[in-house]
Design an enzyme around this catalytic site. Structure first.
Site, PDB file in Angstrom:
ATOM      1  N   GLU A 259     -52.155  -5.349 -30.567  1.00  0.00           N
ATOM      2  CA  GLU A 259     -52.190  -6.156 -31.792  1.00  0.00           C
ATOM      3  C   GLU A 259     -51.026  -5.785 -32.695  1.00  0.00           C
ATOM      4  OE1 GLU A 259     -56.091  -5.684 -33.521  1.00  0.00           O
ATOM      5  OE2 GLU A 259     -57.075  -6.655 -31.811  1.00  0.00           O
ATOM      6  N   HIS A 282     -58.168 -10.341 -35.544  1.00  0.00           N
ATOM      7  CA  HIS A 282     -59.067  -9.188 -35.712  1.00  0.00           C
ATOM      8  C   HIS A 282     -59.688  -9.169 -37.119  1.00  0.00           C
ATOM      9  CE1 HIS A 282     -59.897  -4.934 -33.980  1.00  0.00           C
ATOM     10  NE2 HIS A 282     -60.906  -5.346 -34.723  1.00  0.00           N
TER      11      HIS A 282
HETATM   12  N1  LIG Z   1     -63.842  -7.909 -34.514  1.00  0.00           N
HETATM   13  C1  LIG Z   1     -64.049  -7.018 -35.452  1.00  0.00           C
HETATM   14  O1  LIG Z   1     -63.465  -7.063 -36.522  1.00  0.00           O
HETATM   15  C2  LIG Z   1     -65.061  -5.952 -35.224  1.00  0.00           C
HETATM   16  C3  LIG Z   1     -65.775  -5.415 -36.299  1.00  0.00           C
HETATM   17  C4  LIG Z   1     -66.764  -4.471 -36.064  1.00  0.00           C
HETATM   18  C5  LIG Z   1     -67.004  -4.029 -34.764  1.00  0.00           C
HETATM   19  N2  LIG Z   1     -66.260  -4.531 -33.729  1.00  0.00           N
HETATM   20  C6  LIG Z   1     -66.496  -4.095 -32.350  1.00  0.00           C
HETATM   21  O2  LIG Z   1     -67.699  -4.698 -31.885  1.00  0.00           O
HETATM   22  C7  LIG Z   1     -68.259  -3.904 -30.834  1.00  0.00           C
HETATM   23  C8  LIG Z   1     -69.753  -3.754 -31.030  1.00  0.00           C
HETATM   24  O3  LIG Z   1     -70.004  -3.080 -32.272  1.00  0.00           O
HETATM   25  P1  LIG Z   1     -71.484  -2.518 -32.571  1.00  0.00           P
HETATM   26  O4  LIG Z   1     -71.456  -1.955 -33.932  1.00  0.00           O
HETATM   27  O5  LIG Z   1     -72.505  -3.534 -32.204  1.00  0.00           O
HETATM   28  O6  LIG Z   1     -71.532  -1.326 -31.497  1.00  0.00           O
HETATM   29  P2  LIG Z   1     -72.819  -0.577 -30.952  1.00  0.00           P
HETATM   30  O7  LIG Z   1     -72.332   0.753 -30.497  1.00  0.00           O
HETATM   31  O8  LIG Z   1     -73.933  -0.665 -31.920  1.00  0.00           O
HETATM   32  O9  LIG Z   1     -73.240  -1.447 -29.664  1.00  0.00           O
HETATM   33  C9  LIG Z   1     -72.540  -1.469 -28.476  1.00  0.00           C
HETATM   34  C10 LIG Z   1     -73.556  -1.754 -27.373  1.00  0.00           C
HETATM   35  O10 LIG Z   1     -72.830  -2.032 -26.162  1.00  0.00           O
HETATM   36  C11 LIG Z   1     -73.543  -1.401 -25.089  1.00  0.00           C
HETATM   37  N3  LIG Z   1     -72.583  -1.241 -23.987  1.00  0.00           N
HETATM   38  C12 LIG Z   1     -71.486  -0.461 -23.947  1.00  0.00           C
HETATM   39  N4  LIG Z   1     -70.819  -0.656 -22.800  1.00  0.00           N
HETATM   40  C13 LIG Z   1     -71.514  -1.594 -22.111  1.00  0.00           C
HETATM   41  C14 LIG Z   1     -71.305  -2.228 -20.866  1.00  0.00           C
HETATM   42  N5  LIG Z   1     -70.246  -1.953 -20.094  1.00  0.00           N
HETATM   43  N6  LIG Z   1     -72.227  -3.150 -20.461  1.00  0.00           N
HETATM   44  C15 LIG Z   1     -73.295  -3.441 -21.232  1.00  0.00           C
HETATM   45  N7  LIG Z   1     -73.528  -2.878 -22.430  1.00  0.00           N
HETATM   46  C16 LIG Z   1     -72.643  -1.963 -22.855  1.00  0.00           C
HETATM   47  C17 LIG Z   1     -74.048  -0.095 -25.683  1.00  0.00           C
HETATM   48  O11 LIG Z   1     -75.116   0.440 -24.946  1.00  0.00           O
HETATM   49  C18 LIG Z   1     -74.468  -0.567 -27.093  1.00  0.00           C
HETATM   50  O12 LIG Z   1     -75.800  -1.016 -27.107  1.00  0.00           O
HETATM   51  C19 LIG Z   1     -67.487  -2.595 -30.862  1.00  0.00           C
HETATM   52  O13 LIG Z   1     -66.546  -2.600 -29.809  1.00  0.00           O
HETATM   53  C20 LIG Z   1     -66.759  -2.618 -32.180  1.00  0.00           C
HETATM   54  O14 LIG Z   1     -65.567  -1.886 -32.150  1.00  0.00           O
HETATM   55  C21 LIG Z   1     -65.328  -5.491 -33.935  1.00  0.00           C
END
Ligand SMILES: NC(=O)c1ccc[n+]([C@@H]2O[C@H](COP(=O)([O-])OP(=O)(O)OC[C@H]3O[C@@H](n4cnc5c(N)ncnc54)[C@H](O)[C@@H]3O)[C@@H](O)[C@H]2O)c1
Length: 412
Positions: A259, A282
């Site tokens: 990015e 993002h």
């Molecule tokens: N776009 C954005 O601006 C933004 C903002 C916030 C968070 N995010 C991203 O969103 C994602 C989710 O955030 P969250 O707070 O819900 O995280 P979280 O840790 O609460 O949830 C992630 C879930 O994914 C599951 N998981 C991990 N690898 C897996 C796989 N290979 N197959 C199936 N399940 C799997 C985990 O068990 C967990 O339940 C993160 O990657 C975070 O960085 C992006």
């Protein structure tokens, strides 16, 4: 008086919370480079940053008075967490303050793509009256497949059901299915039934390249695809091929393998220019509400650490949830080796201290023992605790109603 340096335009709510706790706060709009940070931090015990300031091992080793770093963001990659832990520097972040913002963007995109809003909008901007129902659907009754049912995935599940969607989810861990959502055992099961597939997995290394050509091929014809999690999770060339072939009806992507660094920089991607593909820079978690909520969340964690020694949700220290007790408190971060607790309590016994409460938590190489003792500063036990070769950091406060929690020296 404790002093906090807040960089990178941290939300004013954070300033207010820290000041109310008796902490002197200085704010600066931008990030500082390593040398500037070391020089500036000499007078501060608390550092607040967002994503641009790098808190390296060198910074942490050069600023022994630093007690805590608050990162007013979700990610903590910009901080050497291990070096911070080994110096007894607590790190706090905001793991779920922007969850709702990401969920709302996902909902908006699922509706927009399913309805082909982007295509109608573009045609009209190009001066073409494209009045047709072709390819446009309601989301009601359609199936949403959520990969990763964590904070974001599970909240999206609730909102999607409220829109009348059926929800299936796949998660690597055991998760409670909310509402009528149905857990599936394999990714294949999800891909078979989902009209919209959305990825919300975390950034663990094993997720690099997890969604590739094979998986796009197994999605239902006409399905849509969303990734608002991490850029390295999805093979964008394969996604492009499946959009161009018409196998997929649309996609929304908010995160990219690489990015641009700052606003206004040039962006390129294999997905640029494709029909019914929404690209966002993002911004899933970027709303004013989320910024404010992050400001509140992290500042309260920093405040509580200073007022009570509480390390709840610290990302690098053993977690102890502590309240005010009204008596003196000795908070000792130490190397987690056998016999430390016995040695600590022997010191207290030698000084005739009456322990009113004691809590211990460990995390990897570190232990955190917090002992409540009235008249804590009169007894001279602290010198002996400081002299123990297992001591990483010692903090003592003698009265619960004083906002200061004097910084103890960091050992070794
Ligand atoms: N776009 C954005 O601006 C933004 C903002 C916030 C968070 N995010 C991203 O969103 C994602 C989710 O955030 P969250 O707070 O819900 O995280 P979280 O840790 O609460 O949830 C992630 C879930 O994914 C599951 N998981 C991990 N690898 C897996 C796989 N290979 N197959 C199936 N399940 C799997 C985990 O068990 C967990 O339940 C993160 O990657 C975070 O960085 C992006």
């Amino acid at each position: 008086m404790l002093r906090a340096l807040l960089l990178e335009n941290v939300h004013p709510a954070a300033v207010e919370i820290l000041r109310d706790a008796g902490i002197e706060v200085e704010t600066r709009p931008g990030a500082l480079d390593e040398a500037e940070l070391i020089e500036t931090l000499a007078d501060f015990q608390i550092l607040g940053i967002r994503s641009k300031t790098q808190v390296t091992r060198h910074v942490l080793e050069s600023v022994p008075g630093l007690l805590a770093v608050g990162t007013f963001s979700i990610g903590t990659n910009q901080i050497d967490l291990e070096a911070a832990a080994s110096r007894g520097v607590a790190v706090f972040n905001a793991p779920f303050s922007n969850t709702r913002s990401v969920v709302e963007l996902a909902v908006a995109e699922i509706i927009a793509l399913t309805r082909r809003l982007t295509v109608r909008d573009k045609a009209l901007h190009d001066g073409v009256w494209d009045k047709t129902a072709d390819g446009s659907h309601e989301v009601r009754g359609r199936t949403l497949g959520i990969i990763g049912y964590g904070n974001i995935g599970s909240q999206l599940s609730v909102l999607a059901e409220n829109l009348g969607m059926k929800v299936v989810f796949f998660d690597a861990a055991e998760k409670l299915a909310l509402g009528n959502a149905r857990r599936v055992e394999t990714l294949d099961e999800l891909l078979e039934v989902a009209d919209a597939v959305t990825i919300h997995v975390d950034g663990r290394a094993g997720n690099a390249g997890m969604f590739t050509g094979d998986m796009f091929a197994r999605m239902k014809p006409g399905a849509i695809f969303l990734n608002l999690s991490r850029g390295f999770v999805v093979d964008l060339e394969s996604l492009r091929e499946h959009i161009l072939s018409g196998h997929l009806a649309g996609a929304a992507v908010d995160v990219f393998p690489s990015e641009p660094k700052k606003r206004g920089d040039r962006f390129d991607s294999p997905l640029r220019g494709l029909d019914n593909v929404v690209l966002t820079p993002h911004v899933g978690g970027s709303t004013l509400e989320a910024q404010e909520s992050i400001g509140h969340f992290v500042a309260k964690k920093l405040r509580d650490y200073f007022l009570t020694g509480s390390t709840t949700l610290s990302v690098n220290l053993p977690n102890l949830q502590l309240e005010h007790t009204g008596v003196g408190r000795i908070a000792l971060l130490h190397r987690n080796v056998p016999g430390v607790l016995a040695a600590v309590n022997q010191v207290f016994a030698d000084h005739g201290a009456n322990i009113e409460a004691q809590m211990l938590a460990t995390r990897g190489d570190l232990g955190y023992v917090v002992t409540d003792i009235s008249d804590v500063t009169q007894r001279g036990a602290s010198k002996k605790l400081m002299a123990m070769d297992t001591t990483v950091r010692l903090r003592i406060r003698d009265a619960f109603d004083r906002p200061e929690f004097p910084p103890g020296p960091a050992a070794g």
